[in-house]
Structure formats: C-alpha cells, structure tokens
Design a protein around this motif. Structure first.
Motif, mmCIF file in Angstrom:
data_model
loop_
_atom_site.group_PDB
_atom_site.id
_atom_site.type_symbol
_atom_site.label_atom_id
_atom_site.label_comp_id
_atom_site.label_asym_id
_atom_site.label_seq_id
_atom_site.Cartn_x
_atom_site.Cartn_y
_atom_site.Cartn_z
ATOM 1 N N THR A 294 3.311 8.534 -8.038
ATOM 2 C CA THR A 294 3.396 9.889 -7.474
ATOM 3 C C THR A 294 2.068 10.608 -7.661
ATOM 4 O OG1 THR A 294 5.748 9.999 -8.058
ATOM 5 C CG2 THR A 294 4.655 12.077 -7.535
ATOM 6 N N ASP A 295 1.670 11.361 -6.666
ATOM 7 C CA ASP A 295 0.437 12.152 -6.737
ATOM 8 C C ASP A 295 0.756 13.591 -6.356
ATOM 9 O OD1 ASP A 295 -2.203 12.922 -6.936
ATOM 10 O OD2 ASP A 295 -2.772 12.166 -4.951
ATOM 11 N N TYR A 296 0.012 14.524 -6.950
ATOM 12 C CA TYR A 296 0.027 15.914 -6.519
ATOM 13 C C TYR A 296 -1.268 16.130 -5.747
ATOM 14 C CZ TYR A 296 3.704 16.611 -10.061
ATOM 15 O OH TYR A 296 4.849 16.527 -10.818
ATOM 16 N N ARG A 297 -1.236 15.854 -4.452
ATOM 17 C CA ARG A 297 -2.475 15.912 -3.667
ATOM 18 C C ARG A 297 -2.996 17.344 -3.606
ATOM 19 N NH1 ARG A 297 -5.100 12.533 -0.304
ATOM 20 N NH2 ARG A 297 -3.425 10.994 -0.341
ATOM 21 N N ASP A 298 -4.335 17.453 -3.771
ATOM 22 C CA ASP A 298 -5.002 18.768 -3.821
ATOM 23 C C ASP A 298 -4.431 19.569 -4.996
ATOM 24 O OD1 ASP A 298 -6.502 18.072 -1.551
ATOM 25 O OD2 ASP A 298 -4.885 18.741 -0.233
ATOM 26 N N HIS A 299 -4.293 20.857 -4.874
ATOM 27 C CA HIS A 299 -3.728 21.715 -5.918
ATOM 28 C C HIS A 299 -4.420 21.525 -7.274
ATOM 29 C CE1 HIS A 299 -0.328 23.195 -3.496
ATOM 30 N NE2 HIS A 299 -0.334 21.998 -2.970
ATOM 31 N N ASP A 300 -5.737 21.325 -7.258
ATOM 32 C CA ASP A 300 -6.484 21.191 -8.516
ATOM 33 C C ASP A 300 -6.586 22.533 -9.232
ATOM 34 O OD1 ASP A 300 -7.053 18.438 -8.154
ATOM 35 O OD2 ASP A 300 -8.663 18.966 -6.754
ATOM 36 N N MET A 301 -6.685 22.474 -10.552
ATOM 37 C CA MET A 301 -6.947 23.695 -11.307
ATOM 38 C C MET A 301 -8.321 24.218 -10.964
ATOM 39 S SD MET A 301 -5.431 23.170 -15.168
ATOM 40 C CE MET A 301 -5.710 24.898 -15.567
ATOM 41 N N ILE A 302 -8.469 25.526 -10.961
ATOM 42 C CA ILE A 302 -9.759 26.156 -10.685
ATOM 43 C C ILE A 302 -10.328 26.677 -11.989
ATOM 44 C CG2 ILE A 302 -10.941 28.016 -9.462
ATOM 45 C CD1 ILE A 302 -8.757 27.824 -7.327
ATOM 46 N N PHE A 303 -11.496 26.186 -12.358
ATOM 47 C CA PHE A 303 -12.094 26.561 -13.632
ATOM 48 C C PHE A 303 -13.286 27.486 -13.467
ATOM 49 C CE2 PHE A 303 -9.423 23.295 -15.110
ATOM 50 C CZ PHE A 303 -9.354 23.354 -16.480
ATOM 51 N N GLY A 304 -13.477 28.045 -12.285
ATOM 52 C CA GLY A 304 -14.649 28.895 -12.084
ATOM 53 C C GLY A 304 -15.869 28.031 -11.909
#
Length: 214
Positions: A132-142
């Motif tokens: 299973t993958d969560y495509r995109d939806h990466d955390m944004i760290f600035g």
C-alpha cells in the motif's frame, strides 16, 4: 518611581488578579489538545484566546453562548507532556454598539494568563498495510521540503514508524508525523501528511502505516 506610584501599580495588579481569578477556569488535558472550561464575567459576548504552538501565536475569538455560564474552548496542535502559557481576555460590546467589542470592565487589554499542560505520551503502536502507498500527501517541512520529508537507510517498516513518531514539529510548517510509507527496494521512509489516506492505493513493494499514540 514615587511611593504613591508604586502603591497605585501594586493596587492595579491586585485588581487585575482579582478579576482574572473570578473567571473560574478548569483544564481537561489531552495528549495533543486541551479543553479549557471557563465562567466568563457577566455581559461577556466573546473570549479572545492566544497561545503558541510554534513560531507564531494562535489567536482566536470565540462567541460566549448564553451570556453568564460555563463555556469551553479546545486548544489544538499541542504536543504531549508540554506546558503552554495561554492568555484569555473576556470581550464585551461597547455601550450602544452591536459590533465593536472591547475588554470587559475591569479586564486589561493584555488579558489573563493561565498554564495548560498536556498529558505525557505513553509510547505508540504501529498499524501497517502491506503493498500500500499513500501517493503524494508528503509532509511539508518548510525550507528543505521534499528532502526533509524522508529518511534513507531505514531497516524496515517498524523502524520507519519509530522515525515518524520521533519527528519534531516545526509549526507552522509541519505538525507531528502520524502517517508514513516504507519503500522496500530502497529502504526509504517517507513521512506523510495527516490526510495521507486520501491518496491510498495498492502498490507492490510499499508498506503504508499509521502511528497510534497510547
């Protein structure tokens, strides 16, 4: 300052303390939030809240329902086991006005201070979903963005889960990490945003997971 000025300042401070004590507050702590129950002064129609969870303050004005009587407000975005200074200011309508609010009588513009402490974390468990993958939806760290949102050389999905759980929030740029994806071929752990499951899809060689606080 003169003795009279010092005495006047002390009297004003005592008066402020008396008014703040009359608010009758109670805190119900959680691990990532806290509910503050408060009895506002008679005539208050709003409560102004201010607290810091990162570099910038969270500032909210909340309507008081039903005039005098206990009301509550939930402070969110908090971290486990931390203490937060909170300022609350009762607001009343100016005489003859239906829109303009000002501090209620006896309350200064700076408001009343209280301390809110969250419950300490008791660790975490990991929920894993194979292929299973969560495509995109990466955390944004600035600054650093995509490079900061992953760790390479991770030894497996459990280690990826621990790495996610140990991420320190950098608000307002990022919150705590609760979703992640482990890529088997490259031993890479990707930190995902809270809404990552919106991008859930079947993908061989990937393990998606969730950090569940205890």
């Amino acid at each position: 300052p003169s003795a009279s000025a010092t005495e006047a300042a002390a009297a004003a401070a005592a008066d402020d303390a008396d008014h703040c004590a009359s608010l009758d507050t109670r805190v119900e702590p959680g691990r990532d939030k806290a509910t503050v129950y408060i009895v506002p002064p008679e005539g208050a129609t709003k409560l102004s809240w201010e607290y810091y969870t990162g570099k910038f303050p969270t500032m909210e004005e909340v309507d008081v329902d039903g005039g005098r009587g206990r009301t509550n407000h939930v402070l969110t975005g908090l971290d486990p086991g931390e203490e937060y200074p909170v300022t609350v200011l009762p607001l009343c309508l100016a005489p003859g006005d239906t829109e303009y609010h000002r501090p209620c009588e006896g309350f200064k513009q700076k408001g009343c201070s209280l301390k809110v402490k969250t419950k300490a974390s008791k660790g975490h468990s990991c929920v894993l979903h194979t292929d299973t993958d969560y495509r995109d939806h990466d955390m944004i760290f600035g600054h650093g963005g995509a490079e900061a949102a992953k760790v390479e050389g991770v030894g497996g999905p459990e280690e990826c889960c621990r790495a996610c759980a140990s991420v320190k929030p950098n608000r307002p740029y990022s919150d705590v990490c609760t979703r992640f994806v482990y890529e088997k071929e490259t031993d890479t752990c990707y930190f995902k945003a809270p809404d990552a499951e919106d991008g859930r899809e079947e993908r061989e060689g990937y393990i998606a997971g969730k950090v569940v606080p205890k």
